[in-house]
Design an enzyme around this catalytic site. Sequence first.
Site, mmCIF file in Angstrom:
data_model
loop_
_atom_site.group_PDB
_atom_site.id
_atom_site.type_symbol
_atom_site.label_atom_id
_atom_site.label_comp_id
_atom_site.label_asym_id
_atom_site.label_seq_id
_atom_site.Cartn_x
_atom_site.Cartn_y
_atom_site.Cartn_z
ATOM 1 N N LYS A 31 0.797 -1.234 0.000
ATOM 2 C CA LYS A 31 0.000 0.000 0.000
ATOM 3 C C LYS A 31 0.834 1.292 0.000
ATOM 4 O O LYS A 31 0.425 2.284 -0.590
ATOM 5 C CB LYS A 31 -0.940 0.024 1.210
ATOM 6 C CG LYS A 31 -2.163 -0.868 1.065
ATOM 7 C CD LYS A 31 -3.067 -0.709 2.283
ATOM 8 C CE LYS A 31 -4.369 -1.434 2.119
ATOM 9 N NZ LYS A 31 -5.300 -1.193 3.214
ATOM 10 N N ASP A 49 -10.157 3.461 2.059
ATOM 11 C CA ASP A 49 -10.317 2.845 3.389
ATOM 12 C C ASP A 49 -11.011 3.789 4.386
ATOM 13 O O ASP A 49 -11.955 3.392 5.073
ATOM 14 C CB ASP A 49 -8.954 2.452 3.968
ATOM 15 C CG ASP A 49 -8.474 1.104 3.434
ATOM 16 O OD1 ASP A 49 -9.317 0.305 2.976
ATOM 17 O OD2 ASP A 49 -7.258 0.863 3.466
HETATM 18 P P1 NAP Z 1 -0.332 -1.849 10.525
HETATM 19 O O1 NAP Z 1 -0.079 -0.671 9.664
HETATM 20 O O2 NAP Z 1 0.666 -2.935 10.569
HETATM 21 O O3 NAP Z 1 -0.583 -1.300 12.028
HETATM 22 C C1 NAP Z 1 -0.758 -2.203 13.079
HETATM 23 C C2 NAP Z 1 -1.198 -1.484 14.339
HETATM 24 O O4 NAP Z 1 -1.490 -2.491 15.327
HETATM 25 C C3 NAP Z 1 -0.149 -0.572 14.961
HETATM 26 O O5 NAP Z 1 -0.764 0.503 15.629
HETATM 27 C C4 NAP Z 1 0.535 -1.523 15.960
HETATM 28 O O6 NAP Z 1 1.165 -0.852 17.044
HETATM 29 C C5 NAP Z 1 -0.664 -2.277 16.484
HETATM 30 N N1 NAP Z 1 -0.299 -3.573 17.049
HETATM 31 C C6 NAP Z 1 0.078 -4.695 16.404
HETATM 32 N N2 NAP Z 1 0.325 -5.694 17.276
HETATM 33 C C7 NAP Z 1 0.099 -5.186 18.515
HETATM 34 C C8 NAP Z 1 0.184 -5.725 19.842
HETATM 35 N N3 NAP Z 1 0.550 -6.992 20.055
HETATM 36 N N4 NAP Z 1 -0.132 -4.917 20.887
HETATM 37 C C9 NAP Z 1 -0.525 -3.628 20.672
HETATM 38 N N5 NAP Z 1 -0.616 -3.064 19.447
HETATM 39 C C10 NAP Z 1 -0.313 -3.832 18.374
HETATM 40 O O7 NAP Z 1 -1.710 -2.577 10.126
HETATM 41 P P2 NAP Z 1 -3.012 -1.911 9.462
HETATM 42 O O8 NAP Z 1 -2.922 -2.018 7.989
HETATM 43 O O9 NAP Z 1 -3.223 -0.581 10.084
HETATM 44 O O10 NAP Z 1 -4.171 -2.950 9.911
HETATM 45 C C11 NAP Z 1 -4.564 -3.066 11.261
HETATM 46 C C12 NAP Z 1 -5.783 -3.970 11.376
HETATM 47 O O11 NAP Z 1 -6.871 -3.404 10.654
HETATM 48 C C13 NAP Z 1 -5.613 -5.376 10.791
HETATM 49 O O12 NAP Z 1 -6.214 -6.282 11.674
HETATM 50 C C14 NAP Z 1 -6.394 -5.339 9.484
HETATM 51 O O13 NAP Z 1 -6.937 -6.598 9.128
HETATM 52 C C15 NAP Z 1 -7.510 -4.371 9.859
HETATM 53 N N6 NAP Z 1 -8.074 -3.689 8.683
HETATM 54 C C16 NAP Z 1 -9.423 -3.846 8.450
HETATM 55 C C17 NAP Z 1 -9.989 -3.210 7.366
HETATM 56 C C18 NAP Z 1 -11.462 -3.381 7.086
HETATM 57 O O14 NAP Z 1 -11.879 -3.115 5.952
HETATM 58 N N7 NAP Z 1 -12.278 -3.756 8.051
HETATM 59 C C19 NAP Z 1 -9.211 -2.410 6.502
HETATM 60 C C20 NAP Z 1 -7.842 -2.255 6.787
HETATM 61 C C21 NAP Z 1 -7.289 -2.910 7.890
HETATM 62 P P3 NAP Z 1 2.730 -0.402 16.941
HETATM 63 O O15 NAP Z 1 2.730 0.867 16.154
HETATM 64 O O16 NAP Z 1 3.136 -0.244 18.334
HETATM 65 O O17 NAP Z 1 3.447 -1.526 16.225
#
Ligand code: NAP
Length: 287
Positions: A71, A107
Amino acid sequence: MKISGRTRILGIFGHPIGHTLSPAMHNAAIEALGLDMVYIPFSVRPSRLKDAVEAIRGLDILGINITIPHKEVVIDLLDKLSEEARAIGAVNTIINSNGMLIGLNTDGQGYLRSLKGDAGFNPKGRDIVLVGAGGAARGILTALAGEGPASIIIANRTTSKAESLVDEFKVKFPDIDLRACALDTSELKDPLKTAALLINTTSLGMEGKGRLELPLEEMPGGAVVSDIVYKPLKTDFLKKAQDLGLVVHDGLGMLVQQGAISFKIWTGLDAPVDIMRNVVERALEEE
Ligand code: NAP
Protein backbone atom coordinates in the site's frame (compact mmCIF):
# COMPACT_ATOMS: atom_id res chain seq x y z
CA MET A 1 -19.32 -15.83 -15.97
CA LYS A 2 -18.57 -15.32 -19.67
CA ILE A 3 -15.12 -14.05 -20.64
CA SER A 4 -14.95 -12.42 -24.06
CA GLY A 5 -12.48 -10.29 -26.00
CA ARG A 6 -14.18 -7.25 -24.52
CA THR A 7 -14.12 -8.35 -20.86
CA ARG A 8 -12.47 -5.68 -18.69
CA ILE A 9 -10.12 -6.84 -15.95
CA LEU A 10 -10.12 -5.70 -12.32
CA GLY A 11 -8.08 -7.28 -9.55
CA ILE A 12 -6.02 -7.07 -6.40
CA PHE A 13 -2.23 -7.16 -5.83
CA GLY A 14 -1.01 -8.46 -2.47
CA HIS A 15 1.29 -11.00 -0.85
CA PRO A 16 0.07 -13.33 0.51
CA ILE A 17 -3.26 -13.06 -1.30
CA GLY A 18 -4.82 -16.47 -0.61
CA HIS A 19 -7.32 -15.29 2.00
CA THR A 20 -8.61 -12.16 0.27
CA LEU A 21 -12.40 -11.72 0.25
CA SER A 22 -12.31 -9.02 -2.44
CA PRO A 23 -12.68 -11.30 -5.51
CA ALA A 24 -15.86 -12.90 -4.13
CA MET A 25 -17.24 -9.48 -3.17
CA HIS A 26 -16.47 -7.73 -6.50
CA ASN A 27 -17.38 -10.65 -8.77
CA ALA A 28 -20.77 -10.85 -7.02
CA ALA A 29 -21.27 -7.13 -7.73
CA ILE A 30 -20.17 -7.57 -11.37
CA GLU A 31 -22.58 -10.46 -11.81
CA ALA A 32 -25.47 -8.65 -10.12
CA LEU A 33 -25.10 -5.68 -12.47
CA GLY A 34 -24.48 -7.88 -15.55
CA LEU A 35 -21.14 -6.20 -16.36
CA ASP A 36 -18.59 -7.64 -18.80
CA MET A 37 -15.81 -7.58 -16.20
CA VAL A 38 -13.88 -9.99 -14.03
CA TYR A 39 -11.97 -9.41 -10.74
CA ILE A 40 -8.82 -11.53 -10.28
CA PRO A 41 -6.47 -11.93 -7.27
CA PHE A 42 -2.77 -11.58 -8.20
CA SER A 43 -0.07 -12.81 -5.84
CA VAL A 44 2.62 -10.16 -6.27
CA ARG A 45 5.92 -10.51 -4.41
CA PRO A 46 7.45 -7.23 -3.24
CA SER A 47 10.40 -7.69 -5.67
CA ARG A 48 7.89 -7.92 -8.57
CA LEU A 49 5.62 -5.00 -7.69
CA LYS A 50 7.18 -2.71 -10.30
CA ASP A 51 6.61 -5.31 -13.06
CA ALA A 52 3.05 -5.89 -11.87
CA VAL A 53 2.22 -2.17 -11.89
CA GLU A 54 3.73 -1.83 -15.37
CA ALA A 55 1.50 -4.74 -16.45
CA ILE A 56 -1.60 -2.72 -15.53
CA ARG A 57 -0.73 -0.53 -18.51
CA GLY A 58 0.59 -3.37 -20.67
CA LEU A 59 -2.50 -5.53 -20.22
CA ASP A 60 -4.92 -2.58 -20.18
CA ILE A 61 -6.28 -3.62 -16.78
CA LEU A 62 -9.04 -1.19 -15.73
CA GLY A 63 -8.53 -1.15 -11.97
CA ILE A 64 -6.57 -2.74 -9.17
CA ASN A 65 -6.88 -2.91 -5.39
CA ILE A 66 -3.63 -2.85 -3.46
CA THR A 67 -3.23 -4.64 -0.17
CA ILE A 68 -0.52 -5.68 2.31
CA PRO A 69 2.45 -5.24 1.88
CA HIS A 70 2.27 -2.87 -1.10
CA LYS A 71 0.00 0.00 0.00
CA GLU A 72 2.79 2.48 0.74
CA VAL A 73 5.55 1.42 -1.68
CA VAL A 74 3.24 1.46 -4.70
CA ILE A 75 2.95 5.26 -4.45
CA ASP A 76 6.29 5.87 -6.19
CA LEU A 77 5.22 3.71 -9.15
CA LEU A 78 2.07 5.70 -10.01
CA ASP A 79 1.50 8.76 -12.21
CA LYS A 80 -0.91 10.65 -9.98
CA LEU A 81 -2.35 10.48 -6.44
CA SER A 82 -5.68 11.65 -5.04
CA GLU A 83 -5.44 14.26 -2.30
CA GLU A 84 -6.69 11.69 0.21
CA ALA A 85 -4.15 9.01 -0.78
CA ARG A 86 -1.41 11.62 -0.44
CA ALA A 87 -2.66 12.66 3.02
CA ILE A 88 -2.91 9.03 4.16
CA GLY A 89 0.40 8.06 2.57
CA ALA A 90 -1.04 4.84 1.18
CA VAL A 91 -2.99 3.61 -1.85
CA ASN A 92 -5.59 0.83 -1.90
CA THR A 93 -7.14 1.54 -5.32
CA ILE A 94 -5.62 2.24 -8.74
CA ILE A 95 -7.57 3.30 -11.81
CA ASN A 96 -6.03 3.07 -15.25
CA SER A 97 -7.20 6.16 -17.13
CA ASN A 98 -5.92 5.68 -20.71
CA GLY A 99 -2.52 4.53 -19.48
CA MET A 100 -2.31 7.06 -16.63
CA LEU A 101 -2.27 5.23 -13.29
CA ILE A 102 -4.04 7.16 -10.55
CA GLY A 103 -3.76 6.02 -6.91
CA LEU A 104 -6.60 6.55 -4.44
CA ASN A 105 -7.44 5.40 -0.93
CA THR A 106 -11.00 4.36 -0.07
CA ASP A 107 -10.32 2.85 3.39
CA GLY A 108 -11.06 5.96 5.46
CA GLN A 109 -14.18 6.98 3.51
CA GLY A 110 -15.33 3.35 3.58
CA TYR A 111 -15.00 3.35 7.36
CA LEU A 112 -16.82 6.66 7.69
CA ARG A 113 -19.68 5.56 5.44
CA SER A 114 -20.11 2.40 7.51
CA LEU A 115 -19.85 4.27 10.82
CA LYS A 116 -22.59 6.68 9.75
CA GLY A 117 -24.78 4.11 7.99
CA ASP A 118 -24.34 1.02 10.17
CA ALA A 119 -23.81 2.61 13.61
CA GLY A 120 -25.71 5.87 13.00
CA PHE A 121 -22.74 7.86 14.37
CA ASN A 122 -21.94 11.42 13.26
CA PRO A 123 -18.40 12.46 14.35
CA LYS A 124 -19.07 16.23 14.26
CA GLY A 125 -18.34 17.82 17.64
CA ARG A 126 -17.75 14.44 19.35
CA ASP A 127 -14.92 13.10 21.53
CA ILE A 128 -13.16 10.12 19.96
CA VAL A 129 -10.50 7.66 21.18
CA LEU A 130 -8.63 5.91 18.38
CA VAL A 131 -6.42 2.93 19.23
CA GLY A 132 -3.55 2.26 16.81
CA ALA A 133 -1.29 4.34 14.61
CA GLY A 134 -0.69 2.11 11.58
CA GLY A 135 -1.92 2.33 7.99
CA ALA A 136 -5.60 1.78 8.77
CA ALA A 137 -5.45 4.37 11.58
CA ARG A 138 -4.06 6.97 9.16
CA GLY A 139 -6.95 6.41 6.73
CA ILE A 140 -9.60 6.53 9.44
CA LEU A 141 -8.04 9.55 11.11
CA THR A 142 -7.98 11.45 7.81
CA ALA A 143 -11.66 10.69 7.19
CA LEU A 144 -12.77 11.45 10.78
CA ALA A 145 -10.77 14.68 11.05
CA GLY A 146 -12.54 15.97 7.93
CA GLU A 147 -15.86 15.66 9.80
CA GLY A 148 -14.93 18.15 12.54
CA PRO A 149 -14.88 16.13 15.78
CA ALA A 150 -14.17 18.05 19.02
CA SER A 151 -11.25 15.82 20.07
CA ILE A 152 -9.33 12.72 19.04
CA ILE A 153 -6.99 10.88 21.40
CA ILE A 154 -4.65 8.46 19.64
CA ALA A 155 -3.42 5.58 21.83
CA ASN A 156 -0.71 3.28 20.51
CA ARG A 157 1.69 0.63 21.85
CA THR A 158 4.57 2.60 20.32
CA THR A 159 3.66 6.01 21.73
CA SER A 160 6.10 7.87 19.48
CA LYS A 161 4.07 6.80 16.41
CA ALA A 162 0.89 8.23 17.94
CA GLU A 163 2.81 11.44 18.77
CA SER A 164 4.03 11.84 15.17
CA LEU A 165 0.49 11.35 13.87
CA VAL A 166 -0.75 14.04 16.26
CA ASP A 167 2.03 16.44 15.20
CA GLU A 168 1.22 15.89 11.54
CA PHE A 169 -2.56 16.20 11.86
CA LYS A 170 -2.44 19.22 14.21
CA VAL A 171 -1.02 21.26 11.34
CA LYS A 172 -3.84 20.24 8.99
CA PHE A 173 -6.66 20.34 11.57
CA PRO A 174 -5.82 23.06 14.13
CA ASP A 175 -9.42 23.21 15.44
CA ILE A 176 -9.43 19.61 16.68
CA ASP A 177 -8.07 18.83 20.16
CA LEU A 178 -5.59 16.10 19.16
CA ARG A 179 -3.57 14.21 21.76
CA ALA A 180 -1.40 11.10 21.93
CA CYS A 181 -1.00 8.56 24.73
CA ALA A 182 0.30 5.08 25.45
CA LEU A 183 -1.95 2.05 24.99
CA ASP A 184 -2.36 1.79 28.71
CA THR A 185 -5.45 1.27 30.85
CA SER A 186 -4.54 3.92 33.42
CA GLU A 187 -3.96 6.57 30.73
CA LEU A 188 -7.19 5.75 28.91
CA LYS A 189 -9.52 5.55 31.91
CA ASP A 190 -10.36 9.27 32.01
CA PRO A 191 -10.64 9.84 28.22
CA LEU A 192 -13.00 6.86 27.96
CA LYS A 193 -15.35 8.42 30.54
CA THR A 194 -16.36 11.10 28.04
CA ALA A 195 -15.69 9.34 24.72
CA ALA A 196 -18.61 9.01 22.31
CA LEU A 197 -16.62 6.67 20.04
CA LEU A 198 -13.77 4.21 20.66
CA ILE A 199 -12.15 2.56 17.64
CA ASN A 200 -9.70 -0.33 17.52
CA THR A 201 -7.53 -0.03 14.40
CA THR A 202 -4.81 -2.40 15.64
CA SER A 203 -4.54 -6.05 14.69
CA LEU A 204 -5.25 -7.05 18.32
CA GLY A 205 -8.35 -9.24 18.38
CA MET A 206 -7.51 -10.97 15.10
CA GLU A 207 -7.29 -14.74 15.27
CA GLY A 208 -3.95 -15.60 16.92
CA LYS A 209 -3.00 -11.98 17.68
CA GLY A 210 -3.85 -11.44 21.35
CA ARG A 211 -6.65 -9.41 22.94
CA LEU A 212 -7.28 -5.73 23.33
CA GLU A 213 -8.12 -5.11 27.00
CA LEU A 214 -9.53 -1.67 27.82
CA PRO A 215 -11.74 -0.39 30.68
CA LEU A 216 -14.89 -0.21 28.55
CA GLU A 217 -17.00 -0.06 31.72
CA GLU A 218 -15.86 3.58 32.05
CA MET A 219 -17.65 4.58 28.82
CA PRO A 220 -20.93 6.47 28.96
CA GLY A 221 -24.18 4.76 27.91
CA GLY A 222 -24.92 5.10 24.22
CA ALA A 223 -21.21 5.29 23.27
CA VAL A 224 -20.12 3.42 20.14
CA VAL A 225 -17.33 0.81 20.27
CA SER A 226 -15.94 0.07 16.84
CA ASP A 227 -13.47 -2.61 15.75
CA ILE A 228 -12.13 -2.79 12.20
CA VAL A 229 -10.87 -6.36 12.66
CA TYR A 230 -13.21 -8.66 10.70
CA LYS A 231 -11.65 -12.09 11.37
CA PRO A 232 -13.46 -12.85 13.64
CA LEU A 233 -16.38 -10.50 13.07
CA LYS A 234 -17.27 -10.39 16.78
CA THR A 235 -13.97 -9.85 18.57
CA ASP A 236 -13.73 -10.34 22.35
CA PHE A 237 -13.43 -6.55 22.56
CA LEU A 238 -16.82 -6.11 20.83
CA LYS A 239 -18.39 -8.92 22.87
CA LYS A 240 -17.39 -7.13 26.07
CA ALA A 241 -18.82 -3.84 24.75
CA GLN A 242 -22.05 -5.59 23.81
CA ASP A 243 -22.32 -7.18 27.27
CA LEU A 244 -21.98 -3.68 28.77
CA GLY A 245 -24.86 -2.43 26.62
CA LEU A 246 -22.69 -0.19 24.42
CA VAL A 247 -23.37 0.22 20.69
CA VAL A 248 -21.07 -2.10 18.70
CA HIS A 249 -19.79 -1.59 15.16
CA ASP A 250 -17.77 -4.37 13.47
CA GLY A 251 -15.25 -4.35 10.60
CA LEU A 252 -17.51 -5.86 7.93
CA GLY A 253 -19.07 -2.55 6.95
CA MET A 254 -15.68 -0.91 6.33
CA LEU A 255 -14.56 -3.83 4.20
CA VAL A 256 -17.70 -3.69 2.08
CA GLN A 257 -17.87 0.10 1.80
CA GLN A 258 -14.21 0.58 0.83
CA GLY A 259 -14.89 -1.99 -1.90
CA ALA A 260 -18.08 -0.25 -2.95
CA ILE A 261 -16.24 3.08 -3.34
CA SER A 262 -13.49 1.41 -5.42
CA PHE A 263 -16.17 -0.26 -7.57
CA LYS A 264 -17.76 3.12 -8.27
CA ILE A 265 -14.37 4.63 -9.17
CA TRP A 266 -13.79 1.87 -11.75
CA THR A 267 -17.28 1.42 -13.18
CA GLY A 268 -19.02 4.74 -12.46
CA LEU A 269 -21.87 2.68 -10.98
CA ASP A 270 -23.29 2.44 -7.45
CA ALA A 271 -22.22 -0.91 -6.06
CA PRO A 272 -24.87 -3.41 -4.89
CA VAL A 273 -23.74 -3.10 -1.28
CA ASP A 274 -26.21 -5.57 0.23
CA ILE A 275 -25.15 -8.30 -2.18
CA MET A 276 -21.46 -7.62 -1.46
CA ARG A 277 -22.11 -7.69 2.28
CA ASN A 278 -23.97 -11.02 2.09
CA VAL A 279 -21.19 -12.65 0.08
CA VAL A 280 -18.49 -11.51 2.51
CA GLU A 281 -20.54 -12.49 5.55
CA ARG A 282 -21.10 -15.98 4.12
CA ALA A 283 -17.41 -16.38 3.24
CA LEU A 284 -16.42 -15.36 6.79
CA GLU A 285 -18.89 -17.83 8.29
CA GLU A 286 -17.52 -20.65 6.12
CA GLU A 287 -13.87 -20.00 7.11
P1 NAP B 1 -0.33 -1.85 10.52
O1 NAP B 1 -0.08 -0.67 9.66
O2 NAP B 1 0.67 -2.94 10.57
O3 NAP B 1 -0.58 -1.30 12.03
C1 NAP B 1 -0.76 -2.20 13.08
C2 NAP B 1 -1.20 -1.48 14.34
O4 NAP B 1 -1.49 -2.49 15.33
C3 NAP B 1 -0.15 -0.57 14.96
O5 NAP B 1 -0.76 0.50 15.63
C4 NAP B 1 0.54 -1.52 15.96
O6 NAP B 1 1.16 -0.85 17.04
C5 NAP B 1 -0.66 -2.28 16.48
N1 NAP B 1 -0.30 -3.57 17.05
C6 NAP B 1 0.08 -4.69 16.40
N2 NAP B 1 0.32 -5.69 17.28
C7 NAP B 1 0.10 -5.19 18.52
C8 NAP B 1 0.18 -5.72 19.84
N3 NAP B 1 0.55 -6.99 20.06
N4 NAP B 1 -0.13 -4.92 20.89
C9 NAP B 1 -0.53 -3.63 20.67
N5 NAP B 1 -0.62 -3.06 19.45
C10 NAP B 1 -0.31 -3.83 18.37
O7 NAP B 1 -1.71 -2.58 10.13
P2 NAP B 1 -3.01 -1.91 9.46
O8 NAP B 1 -2.92 -2.02 7.99
O9 NAP B 1 -3.22 -0.58 10.08
O10 NAP B 1 -4.17 -2.95 9.91
C11 NAP B 1 -4.56 -3.07 11.26
C12 NAP B 1 -5.78 -3.97 11.38
O11 NAP B 1 -6.87 -3.40 10.65
C13 NAP B 1 -5.61 -5.38 10.79
O12 NAP B 1 -6.21 -6.28 11.67
C14 NAP B 1 -6.39 -5.34 9.48
O13 NAP B 1 -6.94 -6.60 9.13
C15 NAP B 1 -7.51 -4.37 9.86
N6 NAP B 1 -8.07 -3.69 8.68
C16 NAP B 1 -9.42 -3.85 8.45
C17 NAP B 1 -9.99 -3.21 7.37
C18 NAP B 1 -11.46 -3.38 7.09
O14 NAP B 1 -11.88 -3.12 5.95
N7 NAP B 1 -12.28 -3.76 8.05
C19 NAP B 1 -9.21 -2.41 6.50
C20 NAP B 1 -7.84 -2.25 6.79
C21 NAP B 1 -7.29 -2.91 7.89
P3 NAP B 1 2.73 -0.40 16.94
O15 NAP B 1 2.73 0.87 16.15
O16 NAP B 1 3.14 -0.24 18.33
O17 NAP B 1 3.45 -1.53 16.23
